[in-house]
Enzyme design. Structure first.
Site, PDB file in Angstrom:
ATOM      1  N   HIS A 126      47.254  28.191 -50.712  1.00 12.44           N
ATOM      2  CA  HIS A 126      46.459  27.115 -51.325  1.00 12.44           C
ATOM      3  C   HIS A 126      46.055  26.052 -50.306  1.00 12.44           C
ATOM      4  O   HIS A 126      44.998  25.417 -50.441  1.00 12.44           O
ATOM      5  CB  HIS A 126      47.252  26.437 -52.450  1.00 12.44           C
ATOM      6  N   LEU A 389      54.768  32.616 -57.099  1.00 12.10           N
ATOM      7  CA  LEU A 389      53.486  33.140 -56.599  1.00 12.10           C
ATOM      8  C   LEU A 389      53.168  32.518 -55.239  1.00 12.10           C
ATOM      9  O   LEU A 389      52.073  32.667 -54.708  1.00 12.10           O
ATOM     10  CB  LEU A 389      52.362  32.871 -57.603  1.00 12.10           C
ATOM     11  N   PHE A 390      54.116  31.834 -54.674  1.00  8.07           N
ATOM     12  CA  PHE A 390      54.114  31.423 -53.260  1.00  8.07           C
ATOM     13  C   PHE A 390      52.912  30.563 -52.866  1.00  8.07           C
ATOM     14  O   PHE A 390      52.414  30.679 -51.734  1.00  8.07           O
ATOM     15  CB  PHE A 390      54.202  32.657 -52.344  1.00  8.07           C
ATOM     16  N   CYS A 391      52.444  29.723 -53.745  1.00  3.14           N
ATOM     17  CA  CYS A 391      51.290  28.855 -53.431  1.00  3.14           C
ATOM     18  C   CYS A 391      50.119  29.673 -52.891  1.00  3.14           C
ATOM     19  O   CYS A 391      49.355  29.196 -52.029  1.00  3.14           O
ATOM     20  CB  CYS A 391      51.670  27.752 -52.444  1.00  3.14           C
ATOM     21  N   ALA A 392      50.015  30.891 -53.361  1.00  8.00           N
ATOM     22  CA  ALA A 392      48.867  31.730 -53.015  1.00  8.00           C
ATOM     23  C   ALA A 392      48.547  32.516 -54.287  1.00  8.00           C
ATOM     24  O   ALA A 392      48.578  33.750 -54.310  1.00  8.00           O
ATOM     25  CB  ALA A 392      49.198  32.658 -51.849  1.00  8.00           C
TER      26      ALA A 392
END
Ligand SMILES: Cc1ncc(COP(=O)(O)O)c(C=O)c1O
Length: 446
Positions: A126, A389-392
Site C-alpha cells: 500500500h 493481507l500484509f498491507c498489500a
C-alpha cells in the site's frame, strides 16, 4: 490529575548478548522464535552500539554551537553520507532522512512536478500504491518478471503515443536531450524491489532500462530488498529509492528517500517548519525554503535513528554479502520444502516456483483461519509470524484466489500467514515453525 506508573507484569528477560559480539549479530529474547523480519527486523549489534556510543553526547542537531551539538550534527551528516554511499548515491542525488518507506514515498509523491503520471503495478505494498496522485496508472499483477517488463514497455509506449496525439500525457519530462522523444508531462514508474507478500524479486534493472528508454523516471521501494541484497541506485539505473531502517536492523523511526535532487529542490517542503528555511520574513508568506535534504527535513531530526541505520549500512558493506545470501537461501529452501511437505499448506506466489526471492514465504493452512493459526503458533510454540493481507490487499487477495485454483482447495481462508527470515535466523527457527505447523495440521485433522 494523578498519573500512576504501572510496573511491568514480569521482569523483562535479559537481552540476548551473543558471546561473540559481531556487528551483524542481532538482539533478541531467548526462547522466542521471531520469523517476522519482513515486518520489523531485530536490532543489529552495530546499531545498538552506535546508539549507546552516541547517547552521552545527546544534544541538538543543526541547532547548537556547543561541543555536544556539533558532534551530533557531524554524526547526523556522516550518517547521511554513509547511507548515501551504501546505496550508490550519485552527485546530485539527495539523501533525505524520513520516518520510514511510507514517509519516503509520500514525500516523493508530494514532490512530483505537476501533471506527472505515475505507473505502478497492482502487486505493490500500500505504501507504493496509495500516495500517488489521481490519474496514476496501475498495471495488473504480472505472471512473471518478463511479463512485468513487457507490460511496462507497452504502458509507457501507449502513454507516449497518447501524448503525441494530444489525448493524454507523455512519457517525457525526464528524457535526455536528443532522445528523440517528444516533450511532455513527466512519468514516474514506481515498483518494488522484492514483494513483502511472496519475497519474489522484481526485475528492477530491466524495468529501469525500460523506463529510461521511454524517458521516464523510476522509483524503487526497497523496503524488503535492501535487508537481503545489495542495492545500488547507480548500478541499477534507478532514480529514487525508499527504505525503512526498522526493516534493516536499525531501530524504528528512520527511513530514507534517496534520489535525484531536481524535483525535490523544486517542490514545496514536505513539512514546513524550522530547519527547512533559509530566510523567513515578517510578512506571513515571506519565506525562502532551503535547498537540499534540509528542505524536506523540517523539525528536529531523528539523530539516533539515522546513526543506527548508518552503522548497519557500514556493517553490511563490510560483510560478505554473498555468504549472507547463500545462508539465507539455504534457510529459505529448508522452509519452503518443509511447508510443501505439510498436508493442507499452500504457498502463495506471483511468479513461478523457482523465481528468485528473498527470505519471505506466505502460505495458508487449508481449513484453518490464519489469525488463529498465528495466535496458536505464538501462544503454544513461541513462534512469531505475521497473518493478514500484509498491507498489500489487491495482491494478497489475488494470490489467495490463485492458490485456491492451483491447489484445487475450496477451503482456503481469506487471509494468509507469512514467515520471514533475516540475519540471526537459524535452521532451528525454521524447524520449530515446521514442527509447530505439523502438530497444528495434525490436530486440525483429528
Ligand atoms: C515492500 C514494502 N514497502 C513499504 C513498506 C512500508 O514500510 P514502513 O511501514 O516501514 O513505512 C513495507 C512494510 O512492510 C513493505 O514491505
Amino acid at each position: 490529575m494523578t498519573v500512576t506508573l504501572v510496573p511491568p507484569p514480569a521482569p523483562l528477560p535479559a537481552l540476548l548478548a551473543p558471546a561473540s559480539s559481531r556487528p551483524l549479530d542481532v538482539l533478541g529474547v531467548p526462547g522466542q522464535t521471531n520469523l517476522d523480519h519482513a515486518a520489523s527486523a531485530p536490532c543489529a549489534r552495530a546499531a545498538a552500539d552506535a546508539v549507546a556510543e552516541l547517547l552521552p553526547w545527546y544534544a541538538s542537531v543543526h541547532r547548537g554551537a556547543g561541543a555536544l551539538s556539533r558532534r551530533c550534527t557531524l554524526a547526523y551528516e556522516r550518517a547521511r553520507q554513509t547511507v548515501g554511499d551504501f546505496f550508490g548515491a550519485r552527485p546530485g542525488d539527495h539523501v533525505i532522512f524520513t520516518r520510514n518507506t511510507t514517509d519516503a514515498l509520500n514525500l516523493l509523491a508530494r514532490a512530483l512536478p505537476a501533471g506527472t503520471t505515475v505507473v505502478t503495478f497492482a502487486g505493490e505494498h500500500h505504501a507504493n500504491l496509495l500516495p500517488w496522485p489521481r490519474g496514476s496508472v496501475r498495471l495488473p499483477v504480472p505472471a512473471s518478471p518478463g511479463e512485468a517488463v513487457r507490460a511496462l514497455d507497452a504502458a509507457l509506449t501507449e502513454l507516449r503515443r497518447d501524448a503525441t496525439t494530444g489525448t493524454a500525457v507523455a512519457a517525457g519530462g525526464a528524457h535526455p536531450a536528443g532522445s528523440g522523444h517528444p516533450a511532455g508531462p513527466p512519468v514516474l514508474v514506481a515498483v518494488t524491489g522484492a514483494s513483502n507478500v511472496t519475497g519474489e524479486r522484481w526485475p528492477v534493472a530491466e524495468l529501469a532500462a525500460v523506463a529510461r528508454r521511454h524517458a521516464a523516471r523510476i522509483a524503487v521501494d526497497a523496503a524488503q530488498l535492501a535487508p537481503h541484497a545489495p542495492v545500488d541506485v547507480a548500478a541499477l539505473g534507478v532514480d529514487y529509492l525508499a527504505v525503512s531502517g526498522h526493516k534493516l536492523y536499525a531501530p524504528f523511526g528512520a527511513g530514507v528517500l534517496l534520489g535525484r535532487g531536481d524535483w525535490l529542490d523544486a517542490a514545496l517542503p514536505y513539512l514546513a517548519g524550522g530547519g527547512a528555511t533559509s530566510h523567513v520574513g515578517d510578512a506571513t508568506h515571506e519565506v525562502r525554503w532551503a535547498a537540499g535534504p534540509a528542505r524536506h527535513e523540517a523539525g528536529t531530526p531523528n539523530l539516533l535513528g539515522a546513526v543506527a541505520l548508518a552503522a548497519v549500512c557500514t556493517a553490511l558493506a563490510d560483510a560478505d554479502r554473498d555468504a549472507l545470501h547463500a545462508r539465507e537461501q539455504a534457510l529459505l529452501a529448508r522452509l519452503r520444502q518443509g511447508l510443501a511437505a505439510l498436508p493442507d499448506v499452500v504457498e502463495l506466489r506471483t511468479f513461478g516456483p523457482d523465481a528468485p526471492r528473498v527470505g519471505i514465504v506466505s502460505f495458508v493452512v487449508a481449513g484453518r483461519d490464519s489469525a488463529e493459526v498465528a495466535a496458536e503458533l505464538a501462544a503454544r510454540h513461541d513462534v512469531g509470524v505475521r497473518d493478514g493481507l500484509f498491507c498489500a490487499h489487491p495482491l494478497a487477495r489475488r494470490l489467495l484466489t490463485e492458490a485456491a485454483a492451483r491447489s484445487g482447495r475450496r477451503d482456503l481462508p481469506p487471509t494468509a500467514l507469512r514467515a520471514s527470515l533475516g540475519l540471526g535466523s537459524t535452521a532451528r527457527d525454521v524447524d520449530r515453525l515446521l514442527a509447530a505447523l505439523a502438530e497444528l495440521v495434525g490436530s486440525g485433522r483429528g
